[in-house]
Motif scaffolding. Structure first.
Motif, PDB file in Angstrom:
ATOM      1  N   UNK A   1       0.858  -1.177   0.000  1.00 12.04           N
ATOM      2  CA  UNK A   1       0.000   0.000   0.000  1.00 12.04           C
ATOM      3  C   UNK A   1       0.896   1.230   0.000  1.00 12.04           C
ATOM      4  N   UNK A   2       0.745   2.074  -1.008  1.00 12.46           N
ATOM      5  CA  UNK A   2       1.634   3.220  -1.155  1.00 12.46           C
ATOM      6  C   UNK A   2       0.849   4.495  -1.401  1.00 12.46           C
ATOM      7  N   UNK A   3       1.397   5.570  -0.894  1.00 10.98           N
ATOM      8  CA  UNK A   3       0.822   6.871  -1.207  1.00 10.98           C
ATOM      9  C   UNK A   3       1.435   7.375  -2.509  1.00 10.98           C
ATOM     10  N   UNK A   4       0.613   7.883  -3.393  1.00 12.43           N
ATOM     11  CA  UNK A   4       1.138   8.450  -4.622  1.00 12.43           C
ATOM     12  C   UNK A   4       0.305   8.072  -5.830  1.00 12.43           C
ATOM     13  N   UNK A   5       0.935   8.148  -7.010  1.00 10.28           N
ATOM     14  CA  UNK A   5       0.246   7.921  -8.272  1.00 10.28           C
ATOM     15  C   UNK A   5       0.351   6.455  -8.662  1.00 10.28           C
ATOM     16  N   UNK A   6      -0.803   5.868  -8.932  1.00  8.66           N
ATOM     17  CA  UNK A   6      -0.855   4.426  -9.193  1.00  8.66           C
ATOM     18  C   UNK A   6      -0.044   4.044 -10.422  1.00  8.66           C
ATOM     19  N   UNK A   7      -0.174   4.806 -11.511  1.00 14.77           N
ATOM     20  CA  UNK A   7       0.514   4.437 -12.745  1.00 14.77           C
ATOM     21  C   UNK A   7       2.018   4.393 -12.545  1.00 14.77           C
ATOM     22  N   UNK A   8       2.562   5.371 -11.825  1.00 14.10           N
ATOM     23  CA  UNK A   8       4.012   5.408 -11.605  1.00 14.10           C
ATOM     24  C   UNK A   8       4.483   4.200 -10.807  1.00 14.10           C
ATOM     25  N   UNK A   9       3.749   3.837  -9.768  1.00 16.26           N
ATOM     26  CA  UNK A   9       4.151   2.705  -8.943  1.00 16.26           C
ATOM     27  C   UNK A   9       3.999   1.371  -9.689  1.00 16.26           C
ATOM     28  N   UNK A  10       2.958   1.257 -10.507  1.00 16.65           N
ATOM     29  CA  UNK A  10       2.777   0.036 -11.286  1.00 16.65           C
ATOM     30  C   UNK A  10       3.889  -0.125 -12.320  1.00 16.65           C
ATOM     31  N   UNK A  11       4.251   0.965 -12.983  1.00 19.65           N
ATOM     32  CA  UNK A  11       5.316   0.897 -13.976  1.00 19.65           C
ATOM     33  C   UNK A  11       6.656   0.546 -13.324  1.00 19.65           C
ATOM     34  N   UNK A  12       6.894   1.100 -12.142  1.00 17.82           N
ATOM     35  CA  UNK A  12       8.128   0.781 -11.429  1.00 17.82           C
ATOM     36  C   UNK A  12       8.163  -0.699 -11.049  1.00 17.82           C
ATOM     37  N   UNK A  13       7.046  -1.212 -10.525  1.00 17.37           N
ATOM     38  CA  UNK A  13       6.995  -2.621 -10.108  1.00 17.37           C
ATOM     39  C   UNK A  13       7.081  -3.562 -11.299  1.00 17.37           C
ATOM     40  N   UNK A  14       6.584  -3.127 -12.454  1.00 19.10           N
ATOM     41  CA  UNK A  14       6.562  -4.005 -13.631  1.00 19.10           C
ATOM     42  C   UNK A  14       7.943  -4.291 -14.186  1.00 19.10           C
TER      43      UNK A  14
END
Length: 316
Positions: free
Chosen positions: A261-274
């Motif tokens: 669970x993270x605070x921030x923008x979903x797209x950025x975190x998903x791209x980083x995790x991908x």
């Protein structure tokens, strides 16, 4: 009728990469593979227009090829692709279909018979990612079956962890499957797809949820909040995510579920995790309204910039 893994193919590098990915997925799911090509005929006036030769003069009729030549060429593309996949993936049942019409419309019509639809997408120059054309966007937005986008150059080894030499190889375990969820609408169709993808690969499922603090007016009156609002809100979000995933851990005990669970923008975190994933799974809410289909900003951003295959799962 048995469902298939259906892939759109036109002979381009991206569609051939999609066909290879689809063949591997069909093997994992023990499903037949369907190679589908759509021939869009040239409009009659354009088809009869003179074809200019090297000197600007109209070419003679016999130099242009006869009616049906293009269709024969398309058939050759399908046959060669099918023969190659049968050789490289001997356990996969491969079928071919040649359709006529608009590619986007025919792919959407074919989707209900598929377990999932696979399409190719060109890699962006200089950076990893997709250049998603109008056909891909139309299919993603209008079908109610999962659609997987595969970039040109995608290799089987890319989905696996690095080997002893440091480079990814197909003999090592799969990288994790990454799932982005919306706790306001944790649809079971989306979560089940991701769990089954992870189970088929024998790998972990990383589930991400991003949150943003609500307006601060009246925030202090919410019960359970102390002085450190970010920590308290983050803890509440993490607890909600854990509760939403609890039944899925019980249903898929072989899948290690790792949540964040993270605070921030979903797209950025998903791209980083991908970057360390074998597959990225995102949702698209189905909207039946006069305003038409809608992909959603997070899914749209992920489709254009992810460097791994992306599965878009429609849900209510």
């Amino acid at each position: 009728m048995s469902r298939t893994v259906t892939v759109g193919i036109d002979g381009s590098r991206e569609s051939l990469a999609a066909a290879e990915w689809a063949a591997r997925e069909a093997r994992l799911r023990a499903l037949p593979l369907r190679l589908l090509n759509v021939w869009e005929p040239v409009p009659e006036p354009m088809g009869r227009a003179p074809v200019l030769g090297a000197e600007g003069e109209p070419e003679p009729e016999e130099a242009r090829g006869r009616e049906g030549d293009h269709g024969a060429g398309v058939g050759k593309v399908l046959r060669e692709a099918a023969d190659g996949i049968r050789q490289r993936h001997p356990g996969v049942d491969v079928g071919v279909d040649q359709l006529t019409g608009r590619a986007s419309e025919q792919l959407v019509k074919a989707a209900p018979e598929a377990e999932l639809v696979v399409l190719g997408s060109r890699g962006l120059s200089g950076i990893a990612g997709f250049l998603l054309g109008s056909v891909g966007l139309h299919v993603v937005a209008h079908t109610e079956r999962p659609v997987v986008l595969v970039r040109a150059g995608e290799r089987a080894a890319d989905e696996h962890a690095p080997g002893p030499a440091g480079a990814p190889v197909a003999a090592t375990p799969f990288r994790p499957v990454v799932l982005g969820v919306d706790l306001a609408h944790p649809d079971p169709t989306l979560i089940r797809f991701a769990c089954e993808a992870a189970a088929a690969r024998g790998t972990a499922l990383r589930v991400l949820h991003d949150w943003s603090p609500p307006p601060r007016s009246g925030l202090r009156e919410r019960p359970g909040l102390g002085e450190d609002l970010d920590a308290d809100l983050g803890g509440m979000d993490a607890a909600g995510l854990s509760a939403a995933l609890r039944p899925w851990r019980l249903e898929y005990p072989s899948v290690e579920v790792v949540e964040a669970s993270r605070r921030g923008k979903a797209a950025e975190h998903l791209l980083e995790a991908s970057r360390d994933a074998s597959l990225l799974v995102v949702g698209r809410r189905v909207r039946r309204s006069p305003l038409g289909a809608h992909i959603g900003p997070v899914t749209h951003a992920v489709l254009h910039h992810a460097g791994v295959p992306v599965a878009v799962v429609p849900h209510n």
